[in-house]
Design a protein around this motif. Structure first.
Motif, mmCIF file in Angstrom:
data_model
loop_
_atom_site.group_PDB
_atom_site.id
_atom_site.type_symbol
_atom_site.label_atom_id
_atom_site.label_comp_id
_atom_site.label_asym_id
_atom_site.label_seq_id
_atom_site.Cartn_x
_atom_site.Cartn_y
_atom_site.Cartn_z
ATOM 1 N N ALA A 1 23.740 45.380 20.938
ATOM 2 C CA ALA A 1 24.000 46.521 21.822
ATOM 3 C C ALA A 1 22.746 47.362 22.023
ATOM 4 O O ALA A 1 22.500 47.875 23.125
ATOM 5 C CB ALA A 1 25.127 47.383 21.251
ATOM 6 N N GLU A 2 21.949 47.506 20.972
ATOM 7 C CA GLU A 2 20.722 48.308 21.088
ATOM 8 C C GLU A 2 19.757 47.685 22.095
ATOM 9 O O GLU A 2 19.196 48.386 22.945
ATOM 10 C CB GLU A 2 20.060 48.438 19.718
ATOM 11 N N ALA A 3 19.554 46.371 22.001
ATOM 12 C CA ALA A 3 18.665 45.699 22.950
ATOM 13 C C ALA A 3 19.228 45.743 24.361
ATOM 14 O O ALA A 3 18.505 46.015 25.328
ATOM 15 C CB ALA A 3 18.440 44.252 22.517
ATOM 16 N N ALA A 4 20.528 45.472 24.500
ATOM 17 C CA ALA A 4 21.154 45.472 25.825
ATOM 18 C C ALA A 4 21.020 46.835 26.483
ATOM 19 O O ALA A 4 20.772 46.930 27.698
ATOM 20 C CB ALA A 4 22.613 45.061 25.719
ATOM 21 N N GLU A 5 21.206 47.896 25.703
ATOM 22 C CA GLU A 5 21.101 49.253 26.248
ATOM 23 C C GLU A 5 19.718 49.501 26.844
ATOM 24 O O GLU A 5 19.579 50.037 27.951
ATOM 25 C CB GLU A 5 21.377 50.270 25.133
ATOM 26 N N ILE A 6 18.685 49.086 26.128
ATOM 27 C CA ILE A 6 17.310 49.288 26.606
ATOM 28 C C ILE A 6 17.037 48.447 27.847
ATOM 29 O O ILE A 6 16.458 48.932 28.832
ATOM 30 C CB ILE A 6 16.315 48.944 25.482
ATOM 31 N N ILE A 7 17.469 47.201 27.830
ATOM 32 C CA ILE A 7 17.203 46.307 28.956
ATOM 33 C C ILE A 7 17.967 46.738 30.195
ATOM 34 O O ILE A 7 17.437 46.743 31.315
ATOM 35 C CB ILE A 7 17.541 44.861 28.556
ATOM 36 N N VAL A 8 19.231 47.111 30.031
ATOM 37 C CA VAL A 8 20.026 47.577 31.170
ATOM 38 C C VAL A 8 19.418 48.840 31.767
ATOM 39 O O VAL A 8 19.362 49.001 32.996
ATOM 40 C CB VAL A 8 21.488 47.812 30.745
ATOM 41 N N ALA A 9 18.949 49.749 30.923
ATOM 42 C CA ALA A 9 18.321 50.980 31.419
ATOM 43 C C ALA A 9 17.087 50.654 32.261
ATOM 44 O O ALA A 9 16.847 51.282 33.305
ATOM 45 C CB ALA A 9 17.951 51.889 30.253
ATOM 46 N N GLU A 10 16.310 49.658 31.825
ATOM 47 C CA GLU A 10 15.133 49.264 32.599
ATOM 48 C C GLU A 10 15.534 48.626 33.927
ATOM 49 O O GLU A 10 14.903 48.862 34.962
ATOM 50 C CB GLU A 10 14.261 48.300 31.789
ATOM 51 N N LEU A 11 16.579 47.813 33.909
ATOM 52 C CA LEU A 11 17.058 47.226 35.160
ATOM 53 C C LEU A 11 17.546 48.302 36.113
ATOM 54 O O LEU A 11 17.284 48.249 37.323
ATOM 55 C CB LEU A 11 18.170 46.217 34.868
ATOM 56 N N GLU A 12 18.266 49.278 35.588
ATOM 57 C CA GLU A 12 18.718 50.386 36.428
ATOM 58 C C GLU A 12 17.541 51.109 37.066
ATOM 59 O O GLU A 12 17.556 51.441 38.257
ATOM 60 C CB GLU A 12 19.521 51.388 35.589
#
Length: 365
Positions: free
Chosen positions: A345-356
């Motif tokens: 979840a920690e990695a996904a949160e960072i990656i999704v934020a960058e995609l956004e």
């Protein structure tokens, strides 16, 4: 203006560990972004890719190679040194080729575990990038080959590529790193489901039989399984296709996903490796492993594993000589508290934020 988010995932083809480690993170991102376009750049076996990922395009050219190996744990140092020197001499050409490949279907974000040429290509294109792994090839190169005369020039290229990423997500457990852009995150793994009853039915095993998994990753090991000690009451699942013994069968005959298999067997016999260690630690499956003291990840992986399941290090000769005794010693160790995959979840949160940020959409709305 909104756009369909496009993630370019570059995976080191050094074994299966980098591919397996990243898969649960990508699954979580796809859960959060059902419209995600995923491109995977790697030379990992396509069948293994399809067993871990869904809905992706595949680019099967990648310059990174990790290390050249002579077995699952033996590094061919001379071949690896020459490989890096050759790659250094054509570095700019490889980066330009990779950038041209990316430009044909330009992504919004590059994620690498933990290939450096795609990171350098992303920087050349101006595409934002993140790295994710428990190791990096710059520090690995420095550990094994840093004494060589060409090492300073090679390391300059490697470090520049990794520092070109906005962040290096260093997952737990992991090697000590010299990188200055590290962001520490928790363990990453897919939690397997205990499906041992189904496994036994598929394999036609009696209820009293015990089942072990011999798995040394995507690189051939140096165990001669024809001389594997026979232990009464034990059957063994193997990754080799050419072993003809009544107590051994290919793991695919189990009918289970590999992570579920780890959760369903009585023991995993392996080498130190992030994916197998973390998946076993998430479900408490005992692990018997051949020690690898020269590998910089090993002390971190070994110590962490011992805190989350029964784990015993051994040597090749002991494994082939007194397997029954080692199993008895392993199972006599105290049970431990299993780990949780907080890093997913920690990695996904960072990656999704960058995609956004770079895709001009509100993914989470």
């Amino acid at each position: 203006m909104s756009a369909t988010p496009h993630l370019w995932l570059a995976l080191s083809p050094h074994g299966y560990g980098h591919t397996a480690m990243t898969a649960p993170v990508i699954a979580e991102i796809q859960r959060r972004i059902p419209s995600l376009r995923l491109t995977i750049q790697t030379q990992v076996d396509p069948d293994f890719l399809r067993s871990r990922y869904r809905h992706f395009s595949h680019v099967d050219q990648i310059a990174d190679f990790g290390f050249h190996m002579v077995s699952a744990t033996g590094i061919d140092l001379e071949a690896s040194a020459q490989g890096y020197l050759d790659l250094f001499n054509r570095f700019d050409v490889e980066v330009a080729d990779n950038a041209a490949r990316m430009a044909l279907d330009r992504p919004h974000l590059v994620l690498s575990n933990v290939a450096f040429i795609p990171l350098a290509a992303a920087a050349r294109l101006g595409v934002p990038a993140l790295a994710l792994s428990s190791l990096n090839w710059a520090d690995m190169y420095a550990h094994y080959l840093g004494h060589r005369p060409e090492a300073p020039r090679v390391l300059e290229k490697l470090l520049s590529a990794y520092h070109g990423a906005q962040a290096f997500l260093r997952c737990t457990p992991g090697q000590a790193m010299s990188l200055t852009n590290q962001v520490q995150i928790g363990p990453i793994a897919r939690i397997g489901q205990d499906r041992r009853a189904e496994m036994r039915r598929n394999l036609g095993l009696a209820g009293a039989d015990r089942v072990g998994l011999i798995a040394f990753g995507g690189i051939g090991h140096d165990l001669d399984l024809t001389h594997w000690p026979a232990v009464p009451g034990w059957s063994w699942l193997v990754v080799a296709d050419d072993v003809a013994r009544p107590d051994m069968v290919h793991w695919r005959r189990s009918g289970l996903h590999f992570s579920d298999l780890i959760a369903s067997v009585d023991v995993v016999v392996t080498k130190p490796g992030y994916g197998t260690f973390t998946e076993a630690a998430m479900v408490g499956t005992p692990v018997l492993y051949t020690s690898r003291p020269d590998w910089p990840e090993s002390p971190h992986l070994d110590d962490w594993l011992a805190r989350h399941t029964q784990a015993l290090a051994t040597q090749h000769d002991a494994l082939m000589g007194d397997l029954a005794g080692l199993l008895q010693k392993l199972f006599s160790l105290p049970k431990q508290q299993v780990a949780t995959p907080d890093g997913v979840a920690e990695a996904a949160e960072i990656i999704v934020a960058e995609l956004e940020r770079h895709c001009a959409i509100d993914i989470c709305s």
